[in-house]
Design an enzyme around this catalytic site. Structure first.
Site, PDB file in Angstrom:
ATOM      1  CE  LYS A  23      -1.900   1.821   3.960  1.00 34.53           C
ATOM      2  NZ  LYS A  23      -1.577   3.257   3.961  1.00 34.53           N
ATOM      3  CG  ASN A  24       2.366   2.681   3.550  1.00 36.96           C
ATOM      4  OD1 ASN A  24       1.185   2.987   3.315  1.00 36.96           O
ATOM      5  ND2 ASN A  24       2.823   2.493   4.787  1.00 36.96           N
ATOM      6  NE  ARG A  93      -0.913  12.551   6.984  1.00 35.31           N
ATOM      7  CZ  ARG A  93      -0.883  13.789   7.438  1.00 35.31           C
ATOM      8  NH1 ARG A  93      -1.884  14.294   8.079  1.00 35.31           N
ATOM      9  NH2 ARG A  93       0.181  14.534   7.250  1.00 35.31           N
ATOM     10  CG  ASP A 117      -4.049  10.798  10.518  1.00 33.34           C
ATOM     11  OD1 ASP A 117      -3.469  10.839  11.629  1.00 33.34           O
ATOM     12  OD2 ASP A 117      -3.611  10.155   9.573  1.00 33.34           O
ATOM     13  CG  ASP A 306       2.154   1.714   9.649  1.00 36.56           C
ATOM     14  OD1 ASP A 306       2.051   2.587  10.521  1.00 36.56           O
ATOM     15  OD2 ASP A 306       2.119   1.974   8.434  1.00 36.56           O
TER      16      ASP A 306
HETATM   17  C1  UD1 Z   1       4.173   6.797   6.109  1.00 38.74           C
HETATM   18  C2  UD1 Z   1       3.192   5.660   5.982  1.00 38.74           C
HETATM   19  C3  UD1 Z   1       2.626   5.286   7.345  1.00 38.74           C
HETATM   20  C4  UD1 Z   1       3.749   4.990   8.314  1.00 38.74           C
HETATM   21  C5  UD1 Z   1       4.763   6.128   8.329  1.00 38.74           C
HETATM   22  C6  UD1 Z   1       5.981   5.816   9.186  1.00 38.74           C
HETATM   23  C7  UD1 Z   1       2.235   5.984   3.790  1.00 38.74           C
HETATM   24  C8  UD1 Z   1       1.009   6.263   3.005  1.00 38.74           C
HETATM   25  N1  UD1 Z   1       2.099   6.066   5.117  1.00 38.74           N
HETATM   26  O1  UD1 Z   1       3.441   7.927   6.608  1.00 38.74           O
HETATM   27  O2  UD1 Z   1       1.793   4.130   7.172  1.00 38.74           O
HETATM   28  O3  UD1 Z   1       3.206   4.850   9.606  1.00 38.74           O
HETATM   29  O4  UD1 Z   1       5.216   6.404   6.999  1.00 38.74           O
HETATM   30  O5  UD1 Z   1       6.617   4.664   8.750  1.00 38.74           O
HETATM   31  O6  UD1 Z   1       3.286   5.666   3.255  1.00 38.74           O
HETATM   32  N2  UD1 Z   1       6.415  14.497  10.562  1.00 38.74           N
HETATM   33  C9  UD1 Z   1       6.561  15.827  10.881  1.00 38.74           C
HETATM   34  N3  UD1 Z   1       6.602  16.734   9.851  1.00 38.74           N
HETATM   35  C10 UD1 Z   1       6.507  16.351   8.547  1.00 38.74           C
HETATM   36  C11 UD1 Z   1       6.363  14.984   8.239  1.00 38.74           C
HETATM   37  C12 UD1 Z   1       6.310  14.076   9.278  1.00 38.74           C
HETATM   38  O7  UD1 Z   1       6.645  16.211  12.027  1.00 38.74           O
HETATM   39  O8  UD1 Z   1       6.545  17.214   7.665  1.00 38.74           O
HETATM   40  C13 UD1 Z   1       6.328  13.507  11.656  1.00 38.74           C
HETATM   41  C14 UD1 Z   1       4.951  12.841  11.672  1.00 38.74           C
HETATM   42  O9  UD1 Z   1       4.009  13.619  12.398  1.00 38.74           O
HETATM   43  C15 UD1 Z   1       5.243  11.534  12.359  1.00 38.74           C
HETATM   44  C16 UD1 Z   1       6.657  11.206  11.858  1.00 38.74           C
HETATM   45  O10 UD1 Z   1       7.210  12.429  11.393  1.00 38.74           O
HETATM   46  O11 UD1 Z   1       5.311  11.708  13.740  1.00 38.74           O
HETATM   47  C17 UD1 Z   1       6.711  10.163  10.776  1.00 38.74           C
HETATM   48  O12 UD1 Z   1       5.993  10.607   9.675  1.00 38.74           O
HETATM   49  P1  UD1 Z   1       6.348  10.176   8.185  1.00 38.74           P
HETATM   50  O13 UD1 Z   1       7.564   9.301   8.160  1.00 38.74           O
HETATM   51  O14 UD1 Z   1       6.343  11.385   7.344  1.00 38.74           O
HETATM   52  O15 UD1 Z   1       5.100   9.258   7.822  1.00 38.74           O
HETATM   53  P2  UD1 Z   1       4.105   9.394   6.599  1.00 38.74           P
HETATM   54  O16 UD1 Z   1       4.858   9.581   5.333  1.00 38.74           O
HETATM   55  O17 UD1 Z   1       3.027  10.365   6.932  1.00 38.74           O
END
Ligand code: UD1
Length: 417
Positions: A23-24, A93, A117, A306
């Site tokens: 999925k990711n 998202r 979310d 996850d």
């Molecule tokens: C992706 C995955 C999700 C998984 C996550 C971590 C997809 C669709 N989703 O989510 O299933 O749980 O990776 O492996 O691929 N953060 C910030 N600022 C930002 C971006 C992130 O503070 O600009 C923080 C987030 O709030 C969170 C952490 O960084 O606490 C990890 O987020 P991130 O690695 O970006 O996850 P996603 O890409 O949203």
């Protein structure tokens, strides 16, 4: 009314189960194809709700999608409508990944600003900083984030404060068509990102260092349409591994990459599972009763956040007390109250859950608050006495193709209504 999954706890799961593409990875790969006009094909695409939502995003942008079984064909036109509206971003998202690709392709992008979310606040500041370093400018008006790159995107040194998956991907997509060289430092190293890089190279991109902390991208002028097979879903595979473990079963997971689940398998061995692996399969034999083990979630190659709820479900019936530390999300333990209804003894303090193993769980109605917690509640039901009814099933549909059918084929007493 939302559908429900009914599961009656019982004997060990046995047999083979096949997993599909990640999925990711696929959600981002569907957006990656927007960067060049033409007909693209993705195979090993899972039949999950999030893929359908991303199809709606692509159609909104102007592409045409045709899904046949696990193959998705996307026709990308010469002109795109560079926006992702609120209803789609709210439902998923991951839609925010269009920022980088649409800025690169169209020089502008309008994306509804994602709020928090199910898992917590989830800002996108790192995405925006990375794109700003490449020359993008952003404004937020009435809940819509508008990005533009007046002078075109240019290669840059990008320093991520945290190895965010989404920020790494947005920077990567923007860098592929930017002028000059970009280096993404402290990049995320997830296998799904490597697979996106693989797809981009097949499209003609010049990328090196994916899978390490520094990804180097030399911008190219043009890309070509692509036919790409999506990397197996390690979270789907890991969920079936825990299903084997929690039921004391003997399950072979086919079409997966065990190497992508190293830390998760280390922890499953520590609880007492016997594990055998090949290049694209793994056999998990669960113990009569798991042992307690401490777990802390971290970016790859650490234990995946996850997989945390599924692991907590398993540890809830362990012999002893485990401490599970969540380092990624501030609201990831919201499902613990539902497990407690089933008799689990779990205390949560800030980012730590103290899981005091109980001898057995007791089936009852529970509500799935998000994808992985939903899967975890079903897994708990496999080991619980009597019937567990899980509602909020649409969450589970977001990430698992035919979860009920696959568990049923392993011998679970499970149905959907
Ligand atoms: C992706 C995955 C999700 C998984 C996550 C971590 C997809 C669709 N989703 O989510 O299933 O749980 O990776 O492996 O691929 N953060 C910030 N600022 C930002 C971006 C992130 O503070 O600009 C923080 C987030 O709030 C969170 C952490 O960084 O606490 C990890 O987020 P991130 O690695 O970006 O996850 P996603 O890409 O949203």
């Amino acid at each position: 009314m939302d559908e429900a999954i009914r599961v009656v706890g019982g004997g060990p799961l046995e047999g083979e189960v096949r997993v599909l593409g990640a999925k990711n990875a696929v959600l981002k790969q569907m957006v990656t194809v927007l960067m060049v006009e033409g007909r693209h094909t993705l195979t090993n695409v899972p039949g999950i709700l999030d893929v359908s939502i991303m199809q709606e995003v692509l159609e909104h942008v102007g592409a045409t999608c045709v899904r046949e079984g696990n193959t998705l064909r996307v026709d990308v036109p010469s002109e795109l409508n560079p926006e992702a509206p609120l209803d789609l971003v709210r439902r998923m998202r991951a839609s925010t990944i269009v920022l980088g690709s649409l800025l690169a392709r169209c020089g502008e992008a309008r994306v509804a600003f994602p709020g928090g979310d199910d898992l917590g606040a989830r800002p996108i500041d790192l995405h925006m900083k990375a794109l700003e370093a490449m020359g993008a400018e952003f404004s937020l008006d009435h809940g819509v984030l508008t990005g533009s790159a007046p002078g075109g995107l240019r290669g840059a040194e990008i320093d991520l404060e945290f190895p965010s998956v989404g920020a790494t991907e947005n920077a990567l997509l923007a860098a592929v068509l930017a002028r000059g060289t970009s280096r993404i430092h402290n990049a995320a190293r997830e296998p799904e990102i490597r697979d996106i890089c693989c797809q981009l190279r097949e499209m003609g991109a010049d990328i090196d260092g994916d899978g390490t902390a520094t990804i180097t991208v030399n911008g190219v002028e043009d890309l070509q349409p692509v036919a790409h097979r999506v990397v197996p879903d390690r979270l789907e595979a890991g969920t079936y591994a825990v299903a084997a473990a929690i039921s004391g079963g003997n399950v072979v997971v086919q079409d997966c990459v065990p190497e992508h689940l190293r830390m998760e398998l280390v922890k499953l061995e520590a609880v007492g599972c016997e594990i055998e692996t090949g290049g694209d399969w793994m056999r998990i034999v669960g113990p009569d009763r798991p042992r307690a083990v401490d777990v802390a979630t971290l970016p790859y190659p650490g234990f995946h956040t996850d997989m945390q709820p599924q692991m907590v479900a398993l540890l809830s019936i362990a012999d002893g007390t485990s401490v599970v530390t969540e380092n990624l999300y501030d609201a990831r333990f919201r499902y613990v109250g539902e497990l407690a209804r089933m008799g689990a003894d779990i205390g949560v303090e800030w980012q730590h859950a103290v899981v005091r193993g109980v001898e057995g769980l007791s089936g009852c109605p529970v509500i799935a608050p998000d994808i992985r917690a939903g899967a975890a509640l079903v897994l708990a039901g496999l080991r619980a006495d009597g019937e567990t009814t899980v509602t909020g099933v649409s969450h589970i549909d977001r990430g698992y193709e035919d979860f009920v059918g696959r568990l049923s084929s392993l011998g679970a007493d499970i149905s959907r209504s």
